[in-house]
Design a protein around this motif. Sequence first.
Motif, PDB file in Angstrom:
ATOM      1  N   UNK A 202       0.808  -1.227   0.000  1.00 35.94           N
ATOM      2  CA  UNK A 202       0.000   0.000   0.000  1.00 35.94           C
ATOM      3  C   UNK A 202       0.835   1.267   0.000  1.00 35.94           C
ATOM      4  N   UNK A 203       2.073   1.187   0.469  1.00 40.55           N
ATOM      5  CA  UNK A 203       2.939   2.368   0.473  1.00 40.55           C
ATOM      6  C   UNK A 203       3.622   2.495  -0.882  1.00 40.55           C
ATOM      7  N   UNK A 204       4.544   3.464  -0.998  1.00 43.53           N
ATOM      8  CA  UNK A 204       5.285   3.660  -2.245  1.00 43.53           C
ATOM      9  C   UNK A 204       6.477   2.725  -2.360  1.00 43.53           C
ATOM     10  N   UNK A 205       6.635   1.847  -1.376  1.00 46.14           N
ATOM     11  CA  UNK A 205       7.777   0.928  -1.423  1.00 46.14           C
ATOM     12  C   UNK A 205       7.621  -0.032  -2.605  1.00 46.14           C
ATOM     13  N   UNK A 206       8.744  -0.443  -3.245  1.00 43.05           N
ATOM     14  CA  UNK A 206       8.662  -1.376  -4.370  1.00 43.05           C
ATOM     15  C   UNK A 206       8.022  -2.690  -3.927  1.00 43.05           C
ATOM     16  N   UNK A 207       7.387  -3.428  -4.859  1.00 48.24           N
ATOM     17  CA  UNK A 207       6.756  -4.703  -4.510  1.00 48.24           C
ATOM     18  C   UNK A 207       7.759  -5.698  -3.933  1.00 48.24           C
ATOM     19  N   UNK A 208       7.278  -6.465  -2.969  1.00 43.71           N
ATOM     20  CA  UNK A 208       8.098  -7.503  -2.342  1.00 43.71           C
ATOM     21  C   UNK A 208       8.014  -8.782  -3.175  1.00 43.71           C
ATOM     22  N   UNK A 209       9.163  -9.379  -3.468  1.00 48.03           N
ATOM     23  CA  UNK A 209       9.187 -10.652  -4.202  1.00 48.03           C
ATOM     24  C   UNK A 209       8.968 -11.777  -3.195  1.00 48.03           C
TER      25      UNK A 209
ATOM     26  N   UNK B  82      18.072  -8.453  -2.748  1.00 49.29           N
ATOM     27  CA  UNK B  82      17.874  -8.949  -1.386  1.00 49.29           C
ATOM     28  C   UNK B  82      18.466  -7.961  -0.392  1.00 49.29           C
ATOM     29  N   UNK B  83      17.653  -7.552   0.589  1.00 47.81           N
ATOM     30  CA  UNK B  83      18.126  -6.612   1.603  1.00 47.81           C
ATOM     31  C   UNK B  83      18.946  -7.354   2.661  1.00 47.81           C
ATOM     32  N   UNK B  84      19.553  -6.603   3.565  1.00 40.00           N
ATOM     33  CA  UNK B  84      20.323  -7.225   4.639  1.00 40.00           C
ATOM     34  C   UNK B  84      19.441  -8.094   5.523  1.00 40.00           C
ATOM     35  N   UNK B  85      18.174  -7.737   5.599  1.00 40.92           N
ATOM     36  CA  UNK B  85      17.256  -8.525   6.409  1.00 40.92           C
ATOM     37  C   UNK B  85      16.722  -9.758   5.706  1.00 40.92           C
ATOM     38  N   UNK B  86      17.154 -10.000   4.461  1.00 39.86           N
ATOM     39  CA  UNK B  86      16.732 -11.187   3.735  1.00 39.86           C
ATOM     40  C   UNK B  86      15.464 -11.013   2.924  1.00 39.86           C
ATOM     41  N   UNK B  87      14.960  -9.772   2.801  1.00 38.02           N
ATOM     42  CA  UNK B  87      13.739  -9.541   2.033  1.00 38.02           C
ATOM     43  C   UNK B  87      14.102  -9.188   0.591  1.00 38.02           C
ATOM     44  N   UNK B  88      13.410  -9.858  -0.336  1.00 36.98           N
ATOM     45  CA  UNK B  88      13.623  -9.572  -1.746  1.00 36.98           C
ATOM     46  C   UNK B  88      12.557  -8.588  -2.234  1.00 36.98           C
ATOM     47  N   UNK B  89      12.972  -7.646  -3.082  1.00 33.85           N
ATOM     48  CA  UNK B  89      12.032  -6.656  -3.618  1.00 33.85           C
ATOM     49  C   UNK B  89      12.449  -6.295  -5.032  1.00 33.85           C
ATOM     50  N   UNK B  90      11.476  -5.813  -5.804  1.00 32.92           N
ATOM     51  CA  UNK B  90      11.769  -5.290  -7.141  1.00 32.92           C
ATOM     52  C   UNK B  90      12.361  -3.903  -6.973  1.00 32.92           C
ATOM     53  N   UNK B  91      13.594  -3.725  -7.388  1.00 30.87           N
ATOM     54  CA  UNK B  91      14.279  -2.470  -7.091  1.00 30.87           C
ATOM     55  C   UNK B  91      14.696  -1.680  -8.319  1.00 30.87           C
TER      56      UNK B  91
END
Length: 428
Positions: A37-44, A119-128
């Motif tokens: 819902x925010x402006x953050x890129x979609x999470x894979x 992949x972020x440091x926290x292990x979350x993947x996102x479309x960047x």
Amino acid sequence: MSTPNRVYIARLAGVAVFDPNGDQVGRVRDAVARTRPTQRPPEVVGLVAEMPMRRRIFLSINRITSIDPDAVVLGSGTLNLRRFEKRPNELLVLQELLDRRVQLDTGQAGSVVDVAMECSRGGEWALTRVAVREQTSRLARRGHLHQVEWDRVRGLGGLADSRGTANLLAVLEDMRPADLANALQDLPDARRNEVAAALDDERLADVLGELPEHDQVEILAALDRERAADVLEEMDPDDAADLLNELPPPEQDVLLDLMEPDEATPVRQLLRYASGTAGSVMTSEPVILPPDATVAEALARIREPQLSPAVAAQVFVTRAPLTTPTGRYLGMVHFQALLREPPADLLGGIVVNDIDPLRPTTPLPEITRRMATYDLVAMPVVDRSMRLVGAVTVDDVLDHSLPRDWRDRDAGPTAPATDEGHLDGGNG
């Protein structure tokens, strides 16, 4: 996870997926991202993999231990074999974003050619990041390629307008026709028709033969009639006849009239036969040679790349003429016999005719019984004058023995939700 920090998803299409034991379980076909819902890129959240028998399943990103250009490796766990179904807040990256017309924050228009996930440091993947090629005039060279952050691109959300197909076709180009047909079934109808129309005639003909009848009809109807006739000319006559049988007779006549006469004639002949008979399922273009042809000539003929394995497995020997309906049918020679004989020997000396040929009216159950009894991959079909009119191959029998909707991905039974010893991959 042992994997590069940034992965461009189009480069993963078709990459093999392996379980922890090193056994291949499928191939990557897309990535699944969850919008926020925010402006953050979609999470894979995972990948879509195609399993044997065209089943597409979800592989949770948390179960993937390694991603590289050559392989995706899964960790231990249980593989969820439920067929993948996209949820309302999910995005299929390749299917929905490739070729989408967008605008950079600089005002430059372009189209999406690839999307990267990180992949972020926290292990979350996102479309960047998004690879966007500038839109140029047709006379100009290919536009400059920009690789920019997700939030610098406008037009990635919501429904896409009409768009091109080049980049999606590039991802799909190495697929077998059956796999490409399966991928088309995943697309919305309008997008499916766009992609199908962008294929060349021969490729589209091969793909149509692998689609359910209702999809074949809808794709053909979306083409202009001249293009539809061109595609029918590229199809095997029996496949073209099967497709035309799904159309109203007036539309059949229009398309047959637009086809080249020598291409339309065998199709018209096949349309005369009753459904469920040898005449209705046979190919009218088997490999046919005269008795004075040599073994070497026969081997050269069956090597032709456009022949299917079942058609190339034997040569039918007849008197002239050598196009169906031929002169008198003399027998057949299996390719293994050709490999055992001297190249200069004549086919008339090694021909086999100890199995009675089929008639055009022979029903499908009888054909199946006889082919199974004699372990044959093809049988000749002759008319009352013993002229060869075609051949029934084992793939013809299988295609017409299975339920009519067997090619429809949504028609088959659903596999168990989990299979002990495999990996959990459900998208929910």
